[in-house]
Structures are given as C-alpha cells and as structure tokens.
Scaffold this motif. Structure first.
Motif, mmCIF file in Angstrom:
data_model
loop_
_atom_site.group_PDB
_atom_site.id
_atom_site.type_symbol
_atom_site.label_atom_id
_atom_site.label_comp_id
_atom_site.label_asym_id
_atom_site.label_seq_id
_atom_site.Cartn_x
_atom_site.Cartn_y
_atom_site.Cartn_z
ATOM 1 N N PHE A 199 0.832 -1.207 0.000
ATOM 2 C CA PHE A 199 0.000 0.000 0.000
ATOM 3 C C PHE A 199 0.868 1.259 0.000
ATOM 4 O O PHE A 199 0.562 2.245 -0.688
ATOM 5 N N VAL A 200 1.940 1.238 0.775
ATOM 6 C CA VAL A 200 2.831 2.401 0.832
ATOM 7 C C VAL A 200 3.446 2.679 -0.536
ATOM 8 O O VAL A 200 3.523 3.834 -0.984
ATOM 9 N N PHE A 201 3.874 1.627 -1.227
ATOM 10 C CA PHE A 201 4.437 1.792 -2.569
ATOM 11 C C PHE A 201 3.440 2.468 -3.509
ATOM 12 O O PHE A 201 3.812 3.317 -4.321
ATOM 13 N N ASP A 202 2.181 2.089 -3.381
ATOM 14 C CA ASP A 202 1.170 2.533 -4.342
ATOM 15 C C ASP A 202 0.470 3.823 -3.943
ATOM 16 O O ASP A 202 -0.336 4.354 -4.718
ATOM 17 N N ASN A 203 0.774 4.346 -2.742
ATOM 18 C CA ASN A 203 0.085 5.543 -2.241
ATOM 19 C C ASN A 203 1.086 6.475 -1.562
ATOM 20 O O ASN A 203 0.916 6.856 -0.396
ATOM 21 N N ARG A 204 2.088 6.867 -2.298
ATOM 22 C CA ARG A 204 3.191 7.606 -1.689
ATOM 23 C C ARG A 204 2.769 8.975 -1.173
ATOM 24 O O ARG A 204 3.175 9.381 -0.076
ATOM 25 N N GLU A 205 1.977 9.708 -1.924
ATOM 26 C CA GLU A 205 1.598 11.051 -1.487
ATOM 27 C C GLU A 205 0.766 10.992 -0.213
ATOM 28 O O GLU A 205 0.973 11.778 0.718
ATOM 29 N N ARG A 206 -0.180 10.075 -0.166
ATOM 30 C CA ARG A 206 -0.989 9.922 1.047
ATOM 31 C C ARG A 206 -0.113 9.557 2.237
ATOM 32 O O ARG A 206 -0.320 10.059 3.346
ATOM 33 N N CYS A 207 0.861 8.703 2.018
ATOM 34 C CA CYS A 207 1.739 8.273 3.111
ATOM 35 C C CYS A 207 2.620 9.408 3.605
ATOM 36 O O CYS A 207 2.936 9.486 4.800
ATOM 37 N N ARG A 208 3.018 10.316 2.701
ATOM 38 C CA ARG A 208 3.781 11.482 3.142
ATOM 39 C C ARG A 208 2.944 12.349 4.075
ATOM 40 O O ARG A 208 3.441 12.882 5.076
ATOM 41 N N ILE A 209 1.669 12.506 3.755
ATOM 42 C CA ILE A 209 0.765 13.284 4.616
ATOM 43 C C ILE A 209 0.608 12.610 5.976
ATOM 44 O O ILE A 209 0.657 13.262 7.031
ATOM 45 N N ILE A 210 0.441 11.293 5.973
ATOM 46 C CA ILE A 210 0.294 10.544 7.224
ATOM 47 C C ILE A 210 1.551 10.659 8.081
ATOM 48 O O ILE A 210 1.478 10.828 9.305
ATOM 49 N N ALA A 211 2.717 10.615 7.438
ATOM 50 C CA ALA A 211 3.975 10.749 8.182
ATOM 51 C C ALA A 211 4.071 12.128 8.841
ATOM 52 O O ALA A 211 4.558 12.262 9.972
ATOM 53 N N GLY A 212 3.593 13.152 8.154
ATOM 54 C CA GLY A 212 3.584 14.497 8.731
ATOM 55 C C GLY A 212 2.665 14.585 9.938
ATOM 56 O O GLY A 212 2.990 15.226 10.950
ATOM 57 N N LYS A 213 1.510 13.938 9.858
ATOM 58 C CA LYS A 213 0.576 13.917 10.991
ATOM 59 C C LYS A 213 1.172 13.133 12.161
ATOM 60 O O LYS A 213 0.959 13.489 13.329
ATOM 61 N N ALA A 214 1.904 12.083 11.852
ATOM 62 C CA ALA A 214 2.561 11.303 12.903
ATOM 63 C C ALA A 214 3.569 12.158 13.654
ATOM 64 O O ALA A 214 3.646 12.119 14.891
ATOM 65 N N ARG A 215 4.348 12.942 12.912
ATOM 66 C CA ARG A 215 5.336 13.819 13.551
ATOM 67 C C ARG A 215 4.643 14.840 14.455
ATOM 68 O O ARG A 215 5.092 15.086 15.586
ATOM 69 N N SER A 216 3.567 15.437 13.982
ATOM 70 C CA SER A 216 2.842 16.422 14.780
ATOM 71 C C SER A 216 2.288 15.789 16.057
ATOM 72 O O SER A 216 2.394 16.361 17.149
ATOM 73 N N PHE A 217 1.720 14.587 15.925
ATOM 74 C CA PHE A 217 1.172 13.888 17.087
ATOM 75 C C PHE A 217 2.281 13.569 18.085
ATOM 76 O O PHE A 217 2.122 13.762 19.302
ATOM 77 N N ALA A 218 3.409 13.078 17.590
ATOM 78 C CA ALA A 218 4.526 12.719 18.465
ATOM 79 C C ALA A 218 5.055 13.933 19.217
ATOM 80 O O ALA A 218 5.362 13.856 20.420
ATOM 81 N N SER A 219 5.166 15.059 18.538
ATOM 82 C CA SER A 219 5.703 16.262 19.180
ATOM 83 C C SER A 219 4.811 16.742 20.319
ATOM 84 O O SER A 219 5.288 17.349 21.276
ATOM 85 N N GLN A 220 3.514 16.437 20.233
ATOM 86 C CA GLN A 220 2.569 16.868 21.257
ATOM 87 C C GLN A 220 2.424 15.868 22.401
ATOM 88 O O GLN A 220 2.050 16.249 23.510
ATOM 89 N N HIS A 221 2.713 14.576 22.152
ATOM 90 C CA HIS A 221 2.365 13.548 23.131
ATOM 91 C C HIS A 221 3.521 12.680 23.637
ATOM 92 O O HIS A 221 3.356 11.968 24.627
ATOM 93 N N PHE A 222 4.675 12.705 22.983
ATOM 94 C CA PHE A 222 5.710 11.727 23.312
ATOM 95 C C PHE A 222 6.898 12.290 24.084
ATOM 96 O O PHE A 222 7.895 11.594 24.276
ATOM 97 N N SER A 223 6.823 13.518 24.540
ATOM 98 C CA SER A 223 7.983 14.131 25.188
ATOM 99 C C SER A 223 8.406 13.383 26.447
ATOM 100 O O SER A 223 7.570 13.008 27.282
ATOM 101 N N SER A 224 9.689 13.192 26.600
ATOM 102 C CA SER A 224 10.223 12.548 27.801
ATOM 103 C C SER A 224 10.018 13.414 29.041
ATOM 104 O O SER A 224 10.036 12.910 30.168
ATOM 105 N N HIS A 225 9.808 14.709 28.842
ATOM 106 C CA HIS A 225 9.634 15.621 29.983
ATOM 107 C C HIS A 225 8.441 15.183 30.834
ATOM 108 O O HIS A 225 8.522 15.163 32.066
ATOM 109 N N ARG A 226 7.340 14.817 30.178
ATOM 110 C CA ARG A 226 6.145 14.384 30.910
ATOM 111 C C ARG A 226 6.437 13.111 31.705
ATOM 112 O O ARG A 226 6.049 12.991 32.873
ATOM 113 N N ASN A 227 7.128 12.171 31.071
ATOM 114 C CA ASN A 227 7.474 10.919 31.743
ATOM 115 C C ASN A 227 8.349 11.180 32.959
ATOM 116 O O ASN A 227 8.106 10.646 34.055
ATOM 117 N N ILE A 228 9.356 12.028 32.804
ATOM 118 C CA ILE A 228 10.293 12.321 33.894
ATOM 119 C C ILE A 228 9.568 13.007 35.053
ATOM 120 O O ILE A 228 9.804 12.682 36.226
#
Length: 355
Positions: free
Chosen positions: A318-347
């Motif tokens: 699916f990734v091979f056949d839908n590259r543009e959509r996957c680029r958008i999803i990767a961008g959303k993943a980065r945004s989500f990670a920056s908001q929720h995955f910080s080690s500061h909260r864990n510490i």
C-alpha cells in the motif's frame, strides 16, 4: 526531601529501559539530585555516556557465578551510596533490588515493568509476581503492561502506576522529511533487538512476497537471533536487498535515509522505536502490539494484526502505491509525536512518584 536514587538495569546497552534510565539520570542531576547506577550483568554501548555524567557507577558480571559476585559488589556499592529509593528495570535488576530490599530496610523500591509476559517461562513470571509484592510502587509503561501487572502479576491497584514512556524529541524532530518516498527505491528499516519478540522473521516472509517491488531493508540492532535470521534471509533469497547496520548511536542520522520503519513485534510494552520513528516523520507500519496507544491506523501510521504476514505484505505494498498519502500521514505522525511523546512528561511523573 533529600532524594538519592539508585537505578538498577541489566546492562548499559541501547535498549528502551537503558535509554530511559540515561534520561532520568541527566534530568535528576540537573535538579541537583544524587543519582547512582548499577548495571547488573555487564556494560554496553552506553557505558561512555554514563561515565561522562560522573556519577557512582557499578558494572556487574554475566553468568550465574558472575551474578552472585555482582550481588556482593552491589551490596557494598549501595551501602556506600545510601539511596532513599531504588528504581529497577527488567528482571535481573528486579532480582537485585528484591534482595537489596532485605538488606537495606529503610529504602523505597520502585520497579518499572516494560513488557508483557509472553516471552518468559511460568517460573520467571511466578518469581516476578512474588518479588514485586515487596515493591512500594510498580510502574507500567503501557496499557498492555498495566493489564499484565493487574492480572498475572497481581499488583494491588494502590501500588500500581501508569506512566507511559517518553522520548527526547529534539534529535528526531530535526530529521528532514524532504526526501521521504521521493526515490524509486523505497528504503525500509526495522529497529530493535534481534529477538523473536521483534518479528524480523515475519517481515522477511512478507517482503519475500513482494520481491517485484523496488525496496531495500536496513536492520538496526543486534542480538541472539542474528544467525537464525541470516539463515532465514538466505533461504528466502533476500540477502542482496538487506543491509545489517548493527547498533548505531546516531540513529536519527541514519533514519534520515529511511522512508518506512516497520515494527512487526509479536508483543511489546511501549515501543520507543515506533515513537522515535513517528517523531522523525517517517511512515510507520507496526503490529497491534507495537502500535498500541501510539498509532491511529490510517491517520498517523498503519497497524496490522500480530503475526499476520499477508496483512504486513499488503500494508507495505500500500505504501508503494500511495506515496503522497503516506507522506501526509507521516507528517501527521510527527505532529502527534511532538505533542504527546515528550520525555519531559514521563520524567515529571516519575519524579512525582519518588516524592
């Protein structure tokens, strides 16, 4: 309160527990808190980084006889440091902390559980359950681990705390998305110990079914299964499309040259590799176990059933056949990670638990 924290971990390798402990040590030292680290069964790739922090550091020995020598050494080390809290990670460290809890009556013992119990024998699970009855607090890093602690390990609710893993975001957010899925060859990667748990063999089987696609796979990590995995790759005739990278300390730099990170784990606690790959803005395909609580399927990455080779094959296709959509999803993943995955909260949550 004058806190003195002694961390116990199996080795000073680049595993998830060890990376977390390194982050804790740095953060607590910045607060002026005394910290010491005991490595129960030997050193590893992170030894120089721990040494650079100039903290009391004890390196143990591997093997059964080595373990008993280590316990004797640890007893002296702990009595000299006089910790208020011992915080152990993973089984061998839990054993050492359990024994220390009898020798040092006035300490508080915190144990972080990083995984569920599919990979261990009933004997080890029983021992873990018995030992943790002496712990003042048990930390679960994910919902699945929380359920395991409540169920098979029988940890009472008042001593069980849910503190999800976190990562140091800055090196991953610095990874450029400019070349993501722009080249003809799709650059795949799998990150983690070479162990059956991580599902390398499942990925190889899936990729063997789509050999007509133009892909290359980089394998990051080492472990006891490498010889078996190399044999499997040879049988599947994939050796010319796979590169063994081993353990690398500058992983974000290497991920710059990766399009898709695949984590087909058979079971997992909370995958730091998935969190880091999402923060790097990469397309992530993970099993249910590795993606639980991290990926929203089709929005911030892709999730497939555990050990479902056909579904894994189809998702990579699916990734091979839908590259543009996957680029958008990767961008959303980065945004989500920056908001929720910080080690500061864990510490902050761990430090509040100490207090």
């Amino acid at each position: 309160m004058n806190q003195k924290i002694l961390y116990l971990i199996p080795r000073l390798t680049t595993g998830g527990a060890e990376i977390l402990v390194l982050g804790y040590v740095r953060a607590l030292r910045a607060r002026g808190i005394d910290v010491a680290v005991g490595s129960i069964v030997g050193g590893g790739e992170l030894l120089s980084e721990f040494q650079a922090l100039q903290i009391p550091l004890m390196i143990g020995e591997a093997g059964v006889l080595g373990f008993w020598r280590t316990l004797k050494k640890l007893k002296t080390f702990a009595r000299e440091f006089q910790p208020t809290t011992i915080h152990s990670h993973v089984f061998s460290a839990d054993v050492a902390a359990f024994l220390l809890s009898f020798l040092m009556k006035k300490i508080c013992w915190v144990s972080t559980q990083h995984n569920v119990g599919q990979a261990v024998s009933w004997v080890r699970q029983f021992l873990t359950r018995c030992m943790l009855q002496r712990a003042q607090a048990v930390v679960a890093v994910s919902g699945a681990v929380m359920a395991y602690c409540k169920g098979p390990l029988a940890i009472p609710a008042h001593r069980l705390f849910y503190i999800p893993n976190g990562i140091e975001l800055s090196p991953w957010l610095a990874v450029s998305p400019a070349n993501l899925l722009r080249e003809k060859t799709v650059r795949l990667a799998i990150v983690g110990r070479l162990a059956r748990q991580k599902g390398h063999d499942l990925l190889f089987q899936a990729l063997a079914m789509i050999r007509d696609y133009d892909w290359k796979l980089a394998i990051f990590g080492d472990g006891s299964e490498q010889q078996n995995l190399e044999f499997g790759i040879k049988n599947l005739e994939l050796a010319d499309r796979i590169e063994w990278r081993g353990v690398v300390r500058d992983l974000p730099t290497h991920v710059e040259d990766v399009d898709v990170v695949i984590q087909p784990s058979r079971f997992e606690g909370m995958s730091l590799a998935v969190m880091e790959s999402m923060a790097a803005g990469r397309v992530v395909i993970a099993s249910d176990a590795a993606g639980e609580g991290l990926i929203k399927h089709g929005e911030t990455g892709f999730v497939v059933p555990v050990a479902d080779v056909a579904a894994l094959r189809d998702m990579v296709s699916f990734v091979f056949d839908n590259r543009e959509r996957c680029r958008i999803i990767a961008g959303k993943a980065r945004s989500f990670a920056s908001q929720h995955f910080s080690s500061h909260r864990n510490i902050e949550q761990v430090f509040s638990l100490y207090e």
